[in-house]
Scaffold this motif. Structure first.
Motif, short mmCIF file in Angstrom:
data_model
loop_
_atom_site.label_atom_id
_atom_site.label_comp_id
_atom_site.label_asym_id
_atom_site.label_seq_id
_atom_site.Cartn_x
_atom_site.Cartn_y
_atom_site.Cartn_z
N TYR A 46 0.84 -1.18 0.00
CA TYR A 46 0.00 0.00 0.00
C TYR A 46 0.89 1.24 0.00
N LEU A 47 0.35 2.31 -0.56
CA LEU A 47 1.06 3.59 -0.62
C LEU A 47 0.45 4.56 0.38
N PRO A 48 1.19 5.01 1.40
CA PRO A 48 0.71 6.12 2.22
C PRO A 48 0.91 7.42 1.43
N VAL A 49 -0.16 8.17 1.22
CA VAL A 49 -0.10 9.37 0.38
C VAL A 49 -0.43 10.60 1.24
N PRO A 50 0.41 11.66 1.20
CA PRO A 50 1.56 11.82 0.31
C PRO A 50 2.83 11.12 0.78
N SER A 51 2.89 10.71 2.08
CA SER A 51 4.08 10.01 2.56
C SER A 51 3.74 9.32 3.88
N ALA A 52 4.66 8.48 4.34
CA ALA A 52 4.46 7.81 5.63
C ALA A 52 4.54 8.80 6.79
N ILE A 58 -4.41 5.86 2.19
CA ILE A 58 -3.58 4.69 1.99
C ILE A 58 -4.19 3.93 0.82
N LEU A 59 -3.40 3.72 -0.24
CA LEU A 59 -3.94 3.21 -1.49
C LEU A 59 -3.21 1.95 -1.94
N PRO A 60 -3.93 1.02 -2.58
CA PRO A 60 -3.28 -0.22 -3.04
C PRO A 60 -2.32 0.08 -4.21
N VAL A 61 -1.14 -0.52 -4.15
CA VAL A 61 -0.14 -0.31 -5.21
C VAL A 61 -0.54 -1.03 -6.49
N THR A 62 -1.07 -2.23 -6.34
CA THR A 62 -1.23 -3.10 -7.51
C THR A 62 -2.55 -2.90 -8.25
N ASN A 63 -3.45 -2.07 -7.73
CA ASN A 63 -4.72 -1.85 -8.42
C ASN A 63 -4.89 -0.37 -8.65
N ARG A 64 -4.45 0.08 -9.81
CA ARG A 64 -4.46 1.52 -10.08
C ARG A 64 -5.87 2.07 -10.24
N TYR A 65 -6.84 1.23 -10.67
CA TYR A 65 -8.22 1.69 -10.80
C TYR A 65 -8.79 2.02 -9.43
N LEU A 100 5.90 4.98 -8.90
CA LEU A 100 7.28 5.34 -9.18
C LEU A 100 7.67 6.63 -8.48
N LEU A 101 6.68 7.50 -8.24
CA LEU A 101 6.95 8.80 -7.64
C LEU A 101 6.88 8.77 -6.12
N LEU A 102 6.01 7.92 -5.59
CA LEU A 102 5.81 7.82 -4.15
C LEU A 102 6.53 6.58 -3.64
N ARG A 103 7.56 6.77 -2.85
CA ARG A 103 8.46 5.66 -2.53
C ARG A 103 8.08 4.92 -1.24
N ASP A 104 7.39 5.59 -0.30
CA ASP A 104 7.04 4.92 0.95
C ASP A 104 6.03 3.81 0.70
N ARG A 105 6.19 2.71 1.44
CA ARG A 105 5.31 1.56 1.29
C ARG A 105 4.85 1.06 2.65
N LEU A 106 3.65 0.54 2.67
CA LEU A 106 3.17 -0.24 3.80
C LEU A 106 3.01 -1.65 3.30
N HIS A 107 3.87 -2.57 3.76
CA HIS A 107 3.88 -3.96 3.31
C HIS A 107 3.02 -4.79 4.25
N VAL A 108 2.08 -5.54 3.73
CA VAL A 108 1.16 -6.34 4.52
C VAL A 108 1.36 -7.80 4.20
N GLY A 109 1.61 -8.60 5.24
CA GLY A 109 1.85 -10.02 5.03
C GLY A 109 0.58 -10.79 4.70
N THR A 110 0.74 -12.05 4.38
CA THR A 110 -0.41 -12.90 4.07
C THR A 110 -1.09 -13.34 5.36
#
Length: 412
Positions: A46-52, A58-65, A100-110
């Motif tokens: 997930y992308l914390p916007v505008p930053s962490a 907080i938006l999903p990275v893999t689903n741009r729609y 590509l522009l927003l570098r911070d990530r929130l990584h969520v495990g399975t």
């Protein structure tokens, strides 16, 4: 870590107890997200916007729609500057450039996540975009639930502490109650699900048809909405000092024992003249962020502070105050002292039973009620400018008390 990144990691523990870590790329502050139990499983990003350090959504990275739809949905009814920023972000997500522009990530495990619980509750696959908003005492995540193709399904709320859990439960009760109410020109979201997640209250409500075809309410539409909400349980006239609202407000002020503002609030309340007022229900937080309209209907959401038996017109005062202070608190409050009075003197409100000479009393009661709420919820500790009641609210209240004593006159 600043306070905002701490909030973000704490929030991740609530929504994704299987594991959520902040970082960039695959690394998370020197650690890695726990490896998937099954080779086919994947780690969500997930992308914390505008930053962490300043998360607002907080938006999903893999689903741009879904990400683009989330940006657009959460920007509605904000300032022009915020809408321009949202339009740029929407374009960036729709084109695939944003990650590509927003570098911070929130990584969520399975594992079992909030997405799994919501999908099971609604019996469909859902993708989430999360509104976090600015720091305040009642800050809680609002989850926009989307289909994988980006169509809005509903909104979910989760309590993250004692205050927000209480508000989520209160809104659940309010939506059940309003489902049976007669509101001719007001649409309320339907309660779709209530339950718990990770030991905390969870509710899901439908997404109202709010978007480009809706706008802020006109003055007349706002007042019609306020009066229809007031009439949910009927509007009844009564004496101020001997009624249940006065006693309830006194108890709330007494509960502030130890706060230096409490004696001034008690004094301001006791100085008000005893007048007859119409009492009804109020939304409790009617602002531009919680209402939208078309020429025929008003759409109203965020019912967590619905309450009965309050002086008629306080919703209109709350909406107007929040509009007036958009450009600054001190100057805005001075404008509100005039514009709020004009709203309550409108013929629509007068026809519902509020006499013009009682208007300063209702305005003063509203400020006492609002100050008590801010102090009870400790909003000042979250840094909200309106919550600094010493700076603007108590001085304004003193002036209104003088006006109330002068204008109330003999009762009819």
């Amino acid at each position: 870590m600043n306070g905002e990144t701490t909030y973000l990691t704490d929030l991740a523990e609530v929504l994704w107890p299987c594991g959520g870590l902040l970082g960039r790329g695959a690394e998370c502050a020197g650690r890695r997200v726990p490896a998937p139990e099954h080779p086919a499983a994947h780690v969500r990003e997930y992308l914390p916007v505008p930053s962490a350090h300043n998360p607002r959504v907080i938006l999903p990275v893999t689903n741009r729609y879904a990400a683009a739809r989330g940006i657009a949905a959460f920007a509605q009814r904000h300032s022009f500057r915020e809408r321009v920023r949202a339009a740029l972000l929407t374009t960036a997500f729709a084109s695939g450039v944003a990650p590509l522009l927003l570098r911070d990530r929130l990584h969520v495990g399975t594992g079992h996540t909030i997405e799994h619980a919501l999908g099971a509750a609604l019996d469909r696959d859902v993708v989430i975009a999360i509104h976090v908003g600015p720091p305040r005492a009642n800050r809680k995540p609002v989850l926009l639930l989307l289909t994988p193709a980006g169509r809005a399904v509903g909104y979910a709320k989760v309590g993250v502490n004692e205050l927000t859990s209480r508000l989520v439960r209160a809104e659940t009760r309010a939506l059940r109650r309003l489902a049976e109410a007669h509101l001719p020109d007001v649409t309320v979201p339907r309660l779709m699900y209530e339950g718990e997640w990770n030991g905390r209250p969870l509710l899901v409500q439908e997404a109202l048809p709010v978007g480009d075809q809706t706008d802020r309410p006109t003055r007349r539409q706002l007042l019609r909405c306020v009066l229809q909400i007031a009439a949910v349980d009927g509007i009844a006239e009564g004496e101020l000092r001997t009624g249940p609202y006065w006693a309830h407000l006194e108890r709330r002020i007494d509960a502030l024992a130890g706060r230096p503002e409490a004696p001034r609030l008690r004094k301001a309340l006791e100085s008000l003249p005893d007048v007859r007022l119409p009492f009804g229900a109020w939304h409790g937080d009617l602002t531009r962020w919680n209402i939208a309209g078309t020429p025929r209907r008003a759409f109203v959401w965020d019912w967590e502070r619905l309450e009965s038996g309050v002086p008629l017109g306080m919703d209109a005062l709350h909406y107007e105050l929040n509009e007036c202070v958009q450009g600054g608190v001190q100057a805005g409050v001075q404008r509100w002292l005039d514009s709020g009075a004009r709203l309550l003197c409108d013929p629509l409100v007068a026809e519902a039973g509020l006499r013009p000479q009682a208007v300063p009393v209702v305005m003063a009661l509203y400020l006492v009620d609002l100050a008590t709420r801010y102090l009870q919820d400790r909003q000042d500790e979250a840094g909200s400018p309106l919550a600094a009641v010493d700076d603007w609210l108590l001085p304004a209240l003193e002036g209104l008390g003088e006006r109330a004593a002068h204008e109330s006159g003999p009762r009819r």
